[in-house]
Design a protein around this motif. Structure first.
Motif, PDB file in Angstrom:
ATOM      1  N   LEU A   1       8.091 -62.608 -13.142  1.00  0.00           N
ATOM      2  CA  LEU A   1       8.774 -63.607 -13.936  1.00  0.00           C
ATOM      3  C   LEU A   1      10.090 -64.022 -13.271  1.00  0.00           C
ATOM      4  CD1 LEU A   1       8.792 -65.210 -16.587  1.00  0.00           C
ATOM      5  CD2 LEU A   1       9.982 -63.298 -17.612  1.00  0.00           C
ATOM      6  N   HIS A   2      10.811 -63.007 -12.762  1.00  0.00           N
ATOM      7  CA  HIS A   2      12.080 -63.301 -12.097  1.00  0.00           C
ATOM      8  C   HIS A   2      11.850 -64.168 -10.855  1.00  0.00           C
ATOM      9  CE1 HIS A   2      16.042 -62.878 -10.418  1.00  0.00           C
ATOM     10  NE2 HIS A   2      15.512 -62.383  -9.318  1.00  0.00           N
ATOM     11  N   ARG A   3      10.849 -63.819 -10.064  1.00  0.00           N
ATOM     12  CA  ARG A   3      10.566 -64.592  -8.845  1.00  0.00           C
ATOM     13  C   ARG A   3      10.192 -66.031  -9.175  1.00  0.00           C
ATOM     14  NH1 ARG A   3       7.259 -59.933  -5.747  1.00  0.00           N
ATOM     15  NH2 ARG A   3       9.078 -58.767  -5.046  1.00  0.00           N
ATOM     16  N   LEU A   4       9.464 -66.215 -10.264  1.00  0.00           N
ATOM     17  CA  LEU A   4       9.098 -67.556 -10.698  1.00  0.00           C
ATOM     18  C   LEU A   4      10.355 -68.346 -11.075  1.00  0.00           C
ATOM     19  CD1 LEU A   4       6.967 -69.672 -11.474  1.00  0.00           C
ATOM     20  CD2 LEU A   4       6.883 -68.595 -13.724  1.00  0.00           C
ATOM     21  N   ARG A   5      11.259 -67.692 -11.789  1.00  0.00           N
ATOM     22  CA  ARG A   5      12.511 -68.340 -12.197  1.00  0.00           C
ATOM     23  C   ARG A   5      13.366 -68.733 -10.982  1.00  0.00           C
ATOM     24  NH1 ARG A   5      16.982 -65.785 -16.237  1.00  0.00           N
ATOM     25  NH2 ARG A   5      18.624 -66.489 -14.892  1.00  0.00           N
ATOM     26  N   VAL A   6      13.441 -67.832  -9.995  1.00  0.00           N
ATOM     27  CA  VAL A   6      14.195 -68.121  -8.771  1.00  0.00           C
ATOM     28  C   VAL A   6      13.550 -69.286  -8.032  1.00  0.00           C
ATOM     29  CG1 VAL A   6      14.817 -67.216  -6.491  1.00  0.00           C
ATOM     30  CG2 VAL A   6      15.146 -65.798  -8.526  1.00  0.00           C
ATOM     31  N   ALA A   7      12.228 -69.285  -7.943  1.00  0.00           N
ATOM     32  CA  ALA A   7      11.527 -70.369  -7.250  1.00  0.00           C
ATOM     33  C   ALA A   7      11.742 -71.697  -7.965  1.00  0.00           C
ATOM     34  CB  ALA A   7      10.035 -70.050  -7.152  1.00  0.00           C
ATOM     35  N   LEU A   8      11.680 -71.697  -9.287  1.00  0.00           N
ATOM     36  CA  LEU A   8      11.921 -72.927 -10.047  1.00  0.00           C
ATOM     37  C   LEU A   8      13.353 -73.420  -9.879  1.00  0.00           C
ATOM     38  CD1 LEU A   8      10.002 -72.202 -13.371  1.00  0.00           C
ATOM     39  CD2 LEU A   8       9.440 -73.924 -11.648  1.00  0.00           C
ATOM     40  N   SER A   9      14.302 -72.506  -9.879  1.00  0.00           N
ATOM     41  CA  SER A   9      15.704 -72.897  -9.697  1.00  0.00           C
ATOM     42  C   SER A   9      15.924 -73.504  -8.328  1.00  0.00           C
ATOM     43  CB  SER A   9      16.620 -71.693  -9.878  1.00  0.00           C
ATOM     44  OG  SER A   9      16.566 -71.227 -11.190  1.00  0.00           O
ATOM     45  N   ARG A  10      15.343 -72.890  -7.305  1.00  0.00           N
ATOM     46  CA  ARG A  10      15.478 -73.431  -5.945  1.00  0.00           C
ATOM     47  C   ARG A  10      14.836 -74.814  -5.844  1.00  0.00           C
ATOM     48  NH1 ARG A  10      14.356 -68.076  -2.280  1.00  0.00           N
ATOM     49  NH2 ARG A  10      16.428 -67.192  -2.558  1.00  0.00           N
ATOM     50  N   GLU A  11      13.699 -74.970  -6.501  1.00  0.00           N
ATOM     51  CA  GLU A  11      13.009 -76.263  -6.504  1.00  0.00           C
ATOM     52  C   GLU A  11      13.864 -77.327  -7.186  1.00  0.00           C
ATOM     53  OE1 GLU A  11       8.892 -77.460  -8.343  1.00  0.00           O
ATOM     54  OE2 GLU A  11       8.671 -75.695  -7.030  1.00  0.00           O
ATOM     55  N   GLN A  12      14.470 -76.959  -8.309  1.00  0.00           N
ATOM     56  CA  GLN A  12      15.334 -77.901  -9.012  1.00  0.00           C
ATOM     57  C   GLN A  12      16.551 -78.255  -8.173  1.00  0.00           C
ATOM     58  OE1 GLN A  12      16.123 -75.789 -12.620  1.00  0.00           O
ATOM     59  NE2 GLN A  12      14.334 -76.622 -13.692  1.00  0.00           N
ATOM     60  N   LEU A  13      17.126 -77.269  -7.495  1.00  0.00           N
ATOM     61  CA  LEU A  13      18.275 -77.537  -6.633  1.00  0.00           C
ATOM     62  C   LEU A  13      17.902 -78.481  -5.498  1.00  0.00           C
ATOM     63  CD1 LEU A  13      20.139 -74.132  -6.229  1.00  0.00           C
ATOM     64  CD2 LEU A  13      21.046 -76.247  -7.150  1.00  0.00           C
ATOM     65  N   ALA A  14      16.738 -78.243  -4.907  1.00  0.00           N
ATOM     66  CA  ALA A  14      16.298 -79.089  -3.796  1.00  0.00           C
ATOM     67  C   ALA A  14      16.015 -80.508  -4.259  1.00  0.00           C
ATOM     68  CB  ALA A  14      15.068 -78.485  -3.140  1.00  0.00           C
ATOM     69  N   ALA A  15      15.619 -80.666  -5.522  1.00  0.00           N
ATOM     70  CA  ALA A  15      15.273 -81.989  -6.040  1.00  0.00           C
ATOM     71  C   ALA A  15      16.498 -82.819  -6.406  1.00  0.00           C
ATOM     72  CB  ALA A  15      14.366 -81.844  -7.266  1.00  0.00           C
ATOM     73  N   THR A  16      17.630 -82.177  -6.600  1.00  0.00           N
ATOM     74  CA  THR A  16      18.836 -82.934  -6.953  1.00  0.00           C
ATOM     75  C   THR A  16      19.424 -83.548  -5.692  1.00  0.00           C
ATOM     76  OG1 THR A  16      20.203 -80.966  -6.762  1.00  0.00           O
ATOM     77  CG2 THR A  16      19.396 -81.509  -8.952  1.00  0.00           C
ATOM     78  N   PRO A  17      19.897 -84.799  -5.770  1.00  0.00           N
ATOM     79  CA  PRO A  17      20.391 -85.467  -4.579  1.00  0.00           C
ATOM     80  C   PRO A  17      21.671 -84.837  -4.021  1.00  0.00           C
ATOM     81  CG  PRO A  17      20.655 -86.866  -6.517  1.00  0.00           C
ATOM     82  CD  PRO A  17      19.907 -85.655  -6.929  1.00  0.00           C
ATOM     83  N   PHE A  18      22.554 -84.334  -4.857  1.00  0.00           N
ATOM     84  CA  PHE A  18      23.802 -83.738  -4.397  1.00  0.00           C
ATOM     85  C   PHE A  18      23.870 -82.303  -4.894  1.00  0.00           C
ATOM     86  CE2 PHE A  18      24.636 -88.233  -5.203  1.00  0.00           C
ATOM     87  CZ  PHE A  18      24.962 -88.632  -3.928  1.00  0.00           C
ATOM     88  N   HIS A  19      23.160 -81.421  -4.259  1.00  0.00           N
ATOM     89  CA  HIS A  19      23.186 -80.051  -4.758  1.00  0.00           C
ATOM     90  C   HIS A  19      24.279 -79.260  -4.053  1.00  0.00           C
ATOM     91  CE1 HIS A  19      20.962 -78.336  -1.316  1.00  0.00           C
ATOM     92  NE2 HIS A  19      21.312 -77.169  -1.812  1.00  0.00           N
ATOM     93  N   ASP A  20      25.019 -78.561  -4.857  1.00  0.00           N
ATOM     94  CA  ASP A  20      26.102 -77.718  -4.378  1.00  0.00           C
ATOM     95  C   ASP A  20      25.845 -76.318  -4.935  1.00  0.00           C
ATOM     96  OD1 ASP A  20      28.434 -76.446  -3.698  1.00  0.00           O
ATOM     97  OD2 ASP A  20      29.750 -77.800  -4.796  1.00  0.00           O
ATOM     98  N   PRO A  21      25.383 -75.401  -4.104  1.00  0.00           N
ATOM     99  CA  PRO A  21      25.004 -74.084  -4.619  1.00  0.00           C
ATOM    100  C   PRO A  21      26.160 -73.313  -5.246  1.00  0.00           C
ATOM    101  CG  PRO A  21      24.892 -74.127  -2.216  1.00  0.00           C
ATOM    102  CD  PRO A  21      25.158 -75.524  -2.675  1.00  0.00           C
ATOM    103  N   ILE A  22      27.367 -73.490  -4.754  1.00  0.00           N
ATOM    104  CA  ILE A  22      28.503 -72.735  -5.290  1.00  0.00           C
ATOM    105  C   ILE A  22      28.865 -73.264  -6.682  1.00  0.00           C
ATOM    106  CG2 ILE A  22      30.865 -71.985  -4.874  1.00  0.00           C
ATOM    107  CD1 ILE A  22      28.635 -71.005  -2.834  1.00  0.00           C
ATOM    108  N   GLU A  23      28.846 -74.566  -6.840  1.00  0.00           N
ATOM    109  CA  GLU A  23      29.125 -75.133  -8.162  1.00  0.00           C
ATOM    110  C   GLU A  23      28.025 -74.754  -9.153  1.00  0.00           C
ATOM    111  OE1 GLU A  23      30.054 -79.397 -10.348  1.00  0.00           O
ATOM    112  OE2 GLU A  23      30.112 -79.263  -8.171  1.00  0.00           O
ATOM    113  N   TYR A  24      26.786 -74.772  -8.683  1.00  0.00           N
ATOM    114  CA  TYR A  24      25.672 -74.358  -9.538  1.00  0.00           C
ATOM    115  C   TYR A  24      25.874 -72.913  -9.986  1.00  0.00           C
ATOM    116  CZ  TYR A  24      21.011 -73.204 -11.148  1.00  0.00           C
ATOM    117  OH  TYR A  24      19.952 -72.780 -11.910  1.00  0.00           O
ATOM    118  N   GLY A  25      26.271 -72.051  -9.050  1.00  0.00           N
ATOM    119  CA  GLY A  25      26.523 -70.651  -9.387  1.00  0.00           C
ATOM    120  C   GLY A  25      27.653 -70.504 -10.393  1.00  0.00           C
TER     121      GLY A  25
END
Length: 170
Positions: free
Chosen positions: A1-25
């Motif tokens: 379940l955790h791996r699925l959540r991480v994969a979905l989060s990464r997918e959502q981050l990649a789909a956003t045009p201006f993704h900033d991992p530090i701000e997301y965190g």
């Protein structure tokens, strides 16, 4: 379940045009500080290493993510202690602390008193102000040490309880 959540989060981050991992965190920490969070997992959600996340977060926001998490949890716990009658153990767990001992130690370091003492002060209508450092509260109790003796202003009587002055032979 955790791996699925991480994969979905990464997918959502990649789909956003201006993704900033530090701000997301940062948003993730602020939104989920009451849950038991692990910085390695938060960094993985952001798609960066734990070390990079901590360094970049500290540079950008002026405090490490662990300190932000602790501060948010303590501020929430402080409000809960004043507003509810929940036991300290339940307040600690509701605010994301692993146990009451960890919470009490962190609370005492930040506010200068134990959670139970702070709650008693709040219930008695007293205020335990966060802007007064713990040392200043202790100094207030000693502020009257330099006042005149209640026995009068006779220097020979001031000093010892039996009325003999504390004059030294010289």
């Amino acid at each position: 379940l955790h791996r699925l959540r991480v994969a979905l989060s990464r997918e959502q981050l990649a789909a956003t045009p201006f993704h900033d991992p530090i701000e997301y965190g940062s948003h993730h920490l602020r939104d989920n500080y009451r849950a038991p969070l692990n910085l390695k997992e938060v960094a993985a959600l952001c798609g960066v290493s734990r070390e990079h996340f901590i360094r970049a977060f500290g540079r950008r926001y002026g405090e490490p993510p662990g300190a932000l998490l602790r501060r948010l949890r303590l501020e929430h716990a402080h409000r809960m202690l004043r507003a509810t009658h929940l036991p300290v153990q339940e307040v600690a767990l509701a605010c994301g602390f692993a146990d009451a001992n960890t919470f009490c130690r962190a609370y005492r370091l930040k506010y200068g008193s134990t959670p139970g003492t702070a709650r008693q002060g709040a219930m008695a209508g007293l205020t335990n102000r966060n802007d007064t450092p713990p040392g200043a509260r202790a100094a207030r109790g000693r502020a009257g040490a330099g006042r005149a003796s209640p026995r009068g202003s006779d220097p020979a009587r001031a000093g010892n309880a039996d009325g003999r002055g504390s004059r030294r032979a010289g």
